[in-house]
Design a protein around this motif. Structure first.
Motif, PDB file in Angstrom:
ATOM      1  N   GLU A 169       2.802  -4.497  85.781  1.00  0.00           N
ATOM      2  CA  GLU A 169       2.424  -5.719  85.342  1.00  0.00           C
ATOM      3  C   GLU A 169       1.448  -5.588  84.349  1.00  0.00           C
ATOM      4  N   VAL A 170       1.017  -4.330  83.816  1.00  0.00           N
ATOM      5  CA  VAL A 170       0.254  -4.257  82.644  1.00  0.00           C
ATOM      6  C   VAL A 170       0.496  -3.190  81.601  1.00  0.00           C
ATOM      7  N   PHE A 171       0.016  -3.323  80.501  1.00  0.00           N
ATOM      8  CA  PHE A 171       0.122  -2.020  79.481  1.00  0.00           C
ATOM      9  C   PHE A 171      -1.663  -1.735  79.669  1.00  0.00           C
ATOM     10  N   VAL A 172      -1.822  -0.358  79.534  1.00  0.00           N
ATOM     11  CA  VAL A 172      -2.936   0.151  79.495  1.00  0.00           C
ATOM     12  C   VAL A 172      -3.143   0.898  78.096  1.00  0.00           C
ATOM     13  N   VAL A 173      -4.097   0.593  77.247  1.00  0.00           N
ATOM     14  CA  VAL A 173      -4.369   1.324  76.216  1.00  0.00           C
ATOM     15  C   VAL A 173      -5.702   2.069  76.162  1.00  0.00           C
ATOM     16  N   THR A 174      -5.459   3.314  75.873  1.00  0.00           N
ATOM     17  CA  THR A 174      -6.768   4.131  75.881  1.00  0.00           C
ATOM     18  C   THR A 174      -7.176   4.673  74.580  1.00  0.00           C
ATOM     19  N   THR A 175      -8.272   4.660  74.236  1.00  0.00           N
ATOM     20  CA  THR A 175      -9.027   5.139  72.960  1.00  0.00           C
ATOM     21  C   THR A 175     -10.310   6.014  73.195  1.00  0.00           C
ATOM     22  N   SER A 176     -10.545   6.749  71.991  1.00  0.00           N
ATOM     23  CA  SER A 176     -11.873   7.189  72.047  1.00  0.00           C
ATOM     24  C   SER A 176     -12.875   5.932  72.015  1.00  0.00           C
ATOM     25  N   PRO A 177     -14.314   6.588  72.397  1.00  0.00           N
ATOM     26  CA  PRO A 177     -15.116   5.449  72.370  1.00  0.00           C
ATOM     27  C   PRO A 177     -15.410   5.021  71.162  1.00  0.00           C
ATOM     28  N   GLU A 178     -15.252   5.842  69.783  1.00  0.00           N
ATOM     29  CA  GLU A 178     -15.519   5.621  68.787  1.00  0.00           C
ATOM     30  C   GLU A 178     -14.528   4.691  68.133  1.00  0.00           C
ATOM     31  N   ASP A 179     -13.395   4.748  68.346  1.00  0.00           N
ATOM     32  CA  ASP A 179     -12.201   3.678  67.892  1.00  0.00           C
ATOM     33  C   ASP A 179     -12.122   2.746  68.748  1.00  0.00           C
ATOM     34  N   PHE A 180     -12.856   2.399  69.895  1.00  0.00           N
ATOM     35  CA  PHE A 180     -12.358   1.290  70.629  1.00  0.00           C
ATOM     36  C   PHE A 180     -12.519   0.057  70.074  1.00  0.00           C
ATOM     37  N   GLY A 181     -13.534  -0.272  69.283  1.00  0.00           N
ATOM     38  CA  GLY A 181     -13.697  -1.521  68.692  1.00  0.00           C
ATOM     39  C   GLY A 181     -12.694  -1.743  67.493  1.00  0.00           C
ATOM     40  N   ALA A 182     -12.123  -0.877  66.822  1.00  0.00           N
ATOM     41  CA  ALA A 182     -11.313  -0.635  65.944  1.00  0.00           C
ATOM     42  C   ALA A 182      -9.859  -1.254  66.479  1.00  0.00           C
ATOM     43  N   VAL A 183      -9.458  -0.461  67.539  1.00  0.00           N
ATOM     44  CA  VAL A 183      -8.153  -0.768  68.309  1.00  0.00           C
ATOM     45  C   VAL A 183      -8.368  -2.126  68.793  1.00  0.00           C
ATOM     46  N   ARG A 184      -9.144  -2.516  69.645  1.00  0.00           N
ATOM     47  CA  ARG A 184      -9.652  -4.007  70.015  1.00  0.00           C
ATOM     48  C   ARG A 184      -9.258  -4.757  69.110  1.00  0.00           C
ATOM     49  N   GLU A 185     -10.012  -4.650  67.987  1.00  0.00           N
ATOM     50  CA  GLU A 185      -9.921  -5.912  67.031  1.00  0.00           C
ATOM     51  C   GLU A 185      -8.581  -5.976  66.149  1.00  0.00           C
ATOM     52  N   ALA A 186      -7.755  -4.899  66.020  1.00  0.00           N
ATOM     53  CA  ALA A 186      -6.511  -4.910  65.361  1.00  0.00           C
ATOM     54  C   ALA A 186      -5.572  -5.610  66.502  1.00  0.00           C
ATOM     55  N   LEU A 187      -5.819  -5.383  67.769  1.00  0.00           N
ATOM     56  CA  LEU A 187      -4.854  -6.047  68.802  1.00  0.00           C
ATOM     57  C   LEU A 187      -5.249  -7.543  68.972  1.00  0.00           C
ATOM     58  N   GLU A 188      -6.587  -7.897  68.707  1.00  0.00           N
ATOM     59  CA  GLU A 188      -6.859  -9.396  68.743  1.00  0.00           C
ATOM     60  C   GLU A 188      -6.510 -10.161  67.584  1.00  0.00           C
ATOM     61  N   ALA A 189      -6.353  -9.253  66.499  1.00  0.00           N
ATOM     62  CA  ALA A 189      -5.793  -9.925  65.262  1.00  0.00           C
ATOM     63  C   ALA A 189      -4.231 -10.583  65.213  1.00  0.00           C
ATOM     64  N   GLN A 190      -3.562  -9.824  66.231  1.00  0.00           N
ATOM     65  CA  GLN A 190      -2.334 -10.136  66.567  1.00  0.00           C
ATOM     66  C   GLN A 190      -2.532 -10.976  67.791  1.00  0.00           C
ATOM     67  N   ASN A 191      -3.267 -11.737  68.115  1.00  0.00           N
ATOM     68  CA  ASN A 191      -3.517 -12.671  69.187  1.00  0.00           C
ATOM     69  C   ASN A 191      -3.187 -12.278  70.611  1.00  0.00           C
ATOM     70  N   ILE A 192      -3.448 -10.803  70.908  1.00  0.00           N
ATOM     71  CA  ILE A 192      -3.243 -10.281  72.012  1.00  0.00           C
ATOM     72  C   ILE A 192      -4.622 -10.418  73.035  1.00  0.00           C
ATOM     73  N   GLU A 193      -4.390 -11.026  74.283  1.00  0.00           N
ATOM     74  CA  GLU A 193      -5.500 -10.922  74.965  1.00  0.00           C
ATOM     75  C   GLU A 193      -5.474  -9.746  76.161  1.00  0.00           C
ATOM     76  N   PHE A 194      -6.885  -9.726  76.519  1.00  0.00           N
ATOM     77  CA  PHE A 194      -7.046  -8.653  77.537  1.00  0.00           C
ATOM     78  C   PHE A 194      -7.642  -8.953  78.982  1.00  0.00           C
ATOM     79  N   LEU A 195      -6.958  -8.641  79.999  1.00  0.00           N
ATOM     80  CA  LEU A 195      -7.525  -8.542  81.202  1.00  0.00           C
ATOM     81  C   LEU A 195      -8.875  -7.803  81.279  1.00  0.00           C
TER      82      LEU A 195
END
Length: 245
Positions: A169-195
């Protein structure tokens, strides 16, 4: 790509999360207060505040509630000091447990956490006794819905994600702590919401427990969840098939 979140196995059911939403908001409010006190109330210049705001949004915390919490924290800077204290220990059957707290009373939080371990058939250990079994990672949980798996995977990996897993039912995206913000913001820019959207401790392996141990361990988790000082609990228990936390 491999997955290691065991989403259905270790996450609370949605109805339980909804029932405790007020308490969740209170705990996130404390996190906001701490990061605003450390780095100011402007998310543009305070990356930790950006991360906590993302966590709040993933928990369905209304935007006006988030903004009120930030303004309140900015107005009260210096009046309340919270200490970040991490406790480690074991649940029944030797399950590894990490408890993160934000507290203005170390003795109170230590006593409450120790009591929860004891009542749940476990025991608190020394610092470092189980943390070596976990890795600190950023984790973004996305509801599958009608989203295209390949498209989401490529967006995440291109943005710097370490791993991508597709579960029922879900996709799980894993990042390093340092890259978390950049990956989150890139996905948010595509209007992707997170559980879910947070940096957390993810176990390297899981430990299967039987139903009797699961009942004891659930008591420990419930006691910790009810403690206002406790912000996060991480563990490596694999509950029995069909078990509802």
């Amino acid at each position: 790509m491999s997955g290691h979140s065991k989403w259905h196995n270790i996450q609370a059911k949605k109805s339980k999360v909804d029932a405790k939403r007020g308490k969740i908001f209170t705990k996130i409010g404390k996190e906001i207060a701490m990061v605003v006190g450390e780095g100011g109330s402007n998310p543009d210049s305070n990356s930790r505040l950006r991360d906590v705001v993302a966590k709040a949004k993933a928990a369905n915390m209304p935007n006006d509630t988030i903004q009120r919490a930030i303004k309140k924290a900015a107005g009260e800077m210096g009046s309340t000091h919270y200490d970040e204290i991490v406790y480690e220990g074991y649940g029944p059957n030797g399950v590894a447990v990490i408890v993160e707290t934000l507290t203005d009373n170390k003795n109170r939080s230590a006593g409450n956490v120790r009591s929860a371990f004891t009542k749940g058939g476990g025991n608190m250990g020394s610092t470092g006794c189980v943390s070596f079994m976990f890795q600190k990672k950023g984790e973004l949980i996305i509801e599958r819905g009608d989203l295209d798996e390949d498209e989401i995977m490529m967006l995440a990996l291109d943005a710097g994600a370490e791993d991508f897993a597709a579960e029922d039912e879900v996709f799980v995206v894993t990042t390093s702590p340092e890259d978390f913000g950049a990956v989150r913001e890139a996905l948010e820019a595509q209007n992707i919401e997170f559980l879910e959207a947070s940096v957390k401790m993810i176990p390297d392996t899981y430990s299967a427990i039987d139903e009797d141990a699961a009942k004891k361990f659930q008591k420990m988790l419930d006691l910790l969840d009810d403690d206002d000082d406790v912000t996060e609990v991480y563990h490596n228990a694999e509950f029995p098939e069909g078990w509802e936390e």
